[in-house]
Write a protein that holds these residues in place. Structure first.
Motif, short mmCIF file in Angstrom:
data_model
loop_
_atom_site.label_atom_id
_atom_site.label_comp_id
_atom_site.label_asym_id
_atom_site.label_seq_id
_atom_site.Cartn_x
_atom_site.Cartn_y
_atom_site.Cartn_z
N ALA A 149 -2.55 -8.12 -17.14
CA ALA A 149 -3.10 -7.80 -15.92
C ALA A 149 -2.89 -8.50 -14.62
CB ALA A 149 -4.45 -7.46 -15.99
N LEU A 150 -2.78 -9.94 -14.89
CA LEU A 150 -2.75 -10.94 -13.89
C LEU A 150 -1.30 -10.73 -13.11
CD1 LEU A 150 -4.31 -13.35 -12.51
CD2 LEU A 150 -3.19 -14.80 -14.26
N ALA A 151 -0.26 -10.40 -14.13
CA ALA A 151 1.07 -10.31 -13.66
C ALA A 151 1.13 -8.91 -12.98
CB ALA A 151 1.93 -10.31 -14.68
N ALA A 152 0.58 -7.99 -13.29
CA ALA A 152 0.56 -6.72 -12.75
C ALA A 152 0.05 -6.82 -11.11
CB ALA A 152 -0.08 -5.72 -13.41
N ALA A 153 -1.16 -7.59 -10.99
CA ALA A 153 -1.61 -7.76 -9.73
C ALA A 153 -0.72 -8.42 -8.82
CB ALA A 153 -3.14 -8.45 -9.86
N ILE A 154 -0.27 -9.52 -9.27
CA ILE A 154 0.88 -10.37 -8.68
C ILE A 154 1.99 -9.42 -8.02
CG2 ILE A 154 2.70 -12.23 -8.70
CD1 ILE A 154 0.74 -13.59 -10.56
N ASP A 155 2.51 -8.83 -9.06
CA ASP A 155 3.66 -7.72 -8.71
C ASP A 155 3.23 -6.63 -7.47
OD1 ASP A 155 5.45 -8.81 -10.31
OD2 ASP A 155 5.05 -7.65 -12.00
N THR A 156 1.78 -6.26 -7.79
CA THR A 156 1.31 -5.30 -6.68
C THR A 156 1.53 -5.82 -5.22
OG1 THR A 156 -0.12 -4.07 -8.29
CG2 THR A 156 -0.56 -3.98 -6.02
N LEU A 157 0.99 -7.05 -5.39
CA LEU A 157 0.80 -7.64 -3.74
C LEU A 157 2.27 -8.04 -3.38
CD1 LEU A 157 -2.63 -9.51 -3.81
CD2 LEU A 157 -1.69 -7.12 -2.93
N GLU A 158 3.28 -8.49 -4.26
CA GLU A 158 4.57 -8.97 -4.15
C GLU A 158 5.35 -7.59 -3.44
OE1 GLU A 158 8.36 -11.29 -4.59
OE2 GLU A 158 5.76 -11.82 -4.13
N ALA A 159 5.17 -6.46 -3.85
CA ALA A 159 5.83 -5.53 -3.47
C ALA A 159 5.18 -4.89 -2.30
CB ALA A 159 5.81 -4.47 -4.57
N ALA A 160 3.90 -5.42 -1.70
CA ALA A 160 3.38 -4.70 -0.71
C ALA A 160 2.83 -5.55 0.27
CB ALA A 160 1.99 -3.72 -1.11
N PRO A 161 3.71 -6.46 1.05
CA PRO A 161 3.25 -7.57 1.98
C PRO A 161 2.13 -6.93 3.00
CG PRO A 161 5.58 -6.98 2.38
CD PRO A 161 5.13 -6.01 1.29
N GLU A 162 2.30 -5.67 3.45
CA GLU A 162 1.64 -5.19 4.59
C GLU A 162 0.11 -5.12 3.97
OE1 GLU A 162 3.96 -3.64 3.59
OE2 GLU A 162 5.53 -3.78 5.23
N ARG A 163 -0.15 -4.51 2.61
CA ARG A 163 -1.35 -4.55 2.12
C ARG A 163 -1.98 -5.70 1.71
NH1 ARG A 163 -2.69 -2.01 -3.96
NH2 ARG A 163 -4.97 -1.98 -3.77
N ALA A 164 -1.14 -6.93 1.39
CA ALA A 164 -1.71 -8.22 1.33
C ALA A 164 -2.17 -8.70 2.77
CB ALA A 164 -0.52 -8.90 0.82
N ALA A 165 -1.54 -8.48 3.69
CA ALA A 165 -1.74 -8.90 5.06
C ALA A 165 -3.28 -8.36 5.30
CB ALA A 165 -0.95 -8.80 5.82
N ALA A 166 -3.35 -7.16 5.15
CA ALA A 166 -4.62 -6.27 5.36
C ALA A 166 -5.88 -6.95 4.75
CB ALA A 166 -4.41 -4.72 5.17
N MET A 167 -5.47 -7.10 3.28
CA MET A 167 -6.45 -7.89 2.47
C MET A 167 -6.98 -8.99 3.06
SD MET A 167 -5.51 -6.45 -1.43
CE MET A 167 -5.88 -4.86 -1.91
N GLY A 168 -5.98 -9.76 3.40
CA GLY A 168 -6.22 -11.01 4.02
C GLY A 168 -7.18 -11.29 5.40
N ALA A 169 -6.78 -10.15 5.90
CA ALA A 169 -7.63 -9.90 7.35
C ALA A 169 -9.24 -9.75 6.91
CB ALA A 169 -7.17 -8.92 8.32
N ALA A 170 -9.30 -8.83 5.80
CA ALA A 170 -10.52 -8.47 5.25
C ALA A 170 -11.31 -9.69 4.82
CB ALA A 170 -10.73 -7.35 4.35
N ALA A 171 -10.73 -10.38 4.16
CA ALA A 171 -10.88 -11.59 3.54
C ALA A 171 -11.44 -12.69 4.75
CB ALA A 171 -9.97 -12.27 2.66
N ARG A 172 -10.81 -12.91 5.68
CA ARG A 172 -11.24 -13.85 6.90
C ARG A 172 -12.64 -13.17 7.22
NH1 ARG A 172 -11.31 -18.55 9.24
NH2 ARG A 172 -11.69 -18.37 11.52
N GLN A 173 -12.56 -11.87 7.35
CA GLN A 173 -13.94 -11.20 8.26
C GLN A 173 -15.07 -11.45 7.25
OE1 GLN A 173 -14.19 -10.29 11.32
NE2 GLN A 173 -16.18 -10.04 11.03
#
Length: 363
Positions: free
Chosen positions: A313-337
């Motif tokens: 499951a950990l590897a799958a989560a890494i692969d999910t964000l590896e394949a979706a940089p825009e999604r990772a950036a949006a989550m990062g913005a939400a984390a900052r908020q």
């Protein structure tokens, strides 16, 4: 106001986990005119006073260390003396020896405790200690947990009549130093998945090492410890860079795609490293254990959560964000908020000052 913090370790010997929380409180309260002192064990001579920024640590010589519980015969007298001049004694749990200090001196002022974590590892000794623990917690004027998640998942906290929640807060930091960013980019690249933390038994590093073998994503591991204890951290797509400074950490966070935090045991009660990632505006991957890690990292909002001790499951989560940089950036913005709205150091300071007033300090 004179606040005495009590915990088993502190600067200059230790600046991880709970000591970082104490430091943030002491420094934040100094700006409000509050005098903070810390009683901690250490290798030095009992009674040694060490100035730390705008507060003072009083060292009691550590005589014994049994099952991660430091003990000091001379701490009894030192605590009795320091507590007499305190307006509030603020314990930090777990440290069973502090329970003995409390009952030996019976401070004549309000007493509060921040319950950072259940005792997880020493299960056999816990059965003998539990009655003292329960008596100690019920004898105090206030018990504080660091997340609502932990209150709901801790049998100890659920058994208490009233537990307040004050999240841990950390101060904001300067922008990363350009020269350090350039040095780290040259060494490890960018858009990698970053882990920062001491290489301890509860950090889930064996599962991160296994996950690294199931993904092509690049992973950077930073922290003090013996990496040879975790086979798999020497894989081609893993870079172990050893202990790093706070400035290096800020630079690495600026370069990474997301922060991966595989801690799998309840000893990871909050996860200050996650807060640092949220502060940096980075998506996070963490495990759902019923602790504060999932209070910081909301699944599919600020990052992804996975079952503990599950490398697949950990590897799958890494692969999910590896394949979706825009999604990772949006989550990062939400984390900052989320950091800005819940986890700033000044919010923690204000909440504890209000708690001290509630229990009668200054009245």
């Amino acid at each position: 106001m004179n606040v005495l913090h009590v915990y088993k370790t502190y600067l200059p010997e230790d600046f991880t986990g709970v000591p970082r929380v104490i430091h943030a409180l002491a420094e934040g309260m100094a700006e409000q005119g509050v005098r903070s002192q810390v009683l901690a064990l250490g290798p030095g001579k009992t009674g040694t006073e060490i100035p730390i920024d705008h507060h003072t640590v009083h060292i009691a010589h550590r005589d014994l260390d049994i099952a991660s519980t430091g003990m000091s015969f001379s701490a009894l007298g030192l605590f009795r003396r320091l507590s007499k001049s305190a307006d509030v004694v603020h314990y930090h749990f777990p440290w069973p020896f502090a329970d003995l200090l409390h009952f030996s001196a019976r401070p004549n002022c309000p007493t509060v405790v921040t319950y950072h974590s259940d005792i997880v590892k020493q299960k056999r000794l816990l059965a003998a200690y539990a009655p003292l623990r329960d008596r100690f917690l019920r004898d105090l004027d206030a018990v504080v947990a660091t997340s609502p998640n932990y209150v709901q998942s801790s049998a100890v906290l659920k058994a208490l009549d009233d537990v307040q929640v004050i999240p841990i807060g950390i101060p904001d930091v300067p922008e990363p130093q350009p020269d350090l960013v350039a040095q780290w980019r040259e060494r490890v690249g960018q858009d990698f998945f970053l882990f920062v933390g001491a290489l301890r038994y509860y950090k889930g590093l064996s599962f991160l090492a296994d996950a690294a073998g199931k993904t092509q994503a690049r992973i950077v591991v930073a922290g003090a410890g013996d990496s040879s204890e975790w086979p798999g951290l020497d894989r081609d797509n893993v870079s172990y860079v050893g202990p790093i400074s706070d400035e290096d950490k800020i630079a690495l966070l600026s370069l990474c795609r997301a922060f991966v935090f595989p801690s799998h045991l309840r000893s990871e009660a909050f996860g200050i490293a996650l807060l640092e990632a949220a502060r940096a505006g980075k998506a996070m991957i963490s495990c759902e254990m019923g602790t504060g890690t999932t209070y910081i990292n909301l699944d599919n909002v600020t990052g992804l959560t996975v079952p503990p001790a599950d490398a697949m499951a950990l590897a799958a989560a890494i692969d999910t964000l590896e394949a979706a940089p825009e999604r990772a950036a949006a989550m990062g913005a939400a984390a900052r908020q989320r950091y800005l709205s819940l986890f700033r150091a000044e919010m923690q300071t204000a909440a504890y000052l209000e708690l001290y007033r509630q229990v009668g300090v200054g009245s």
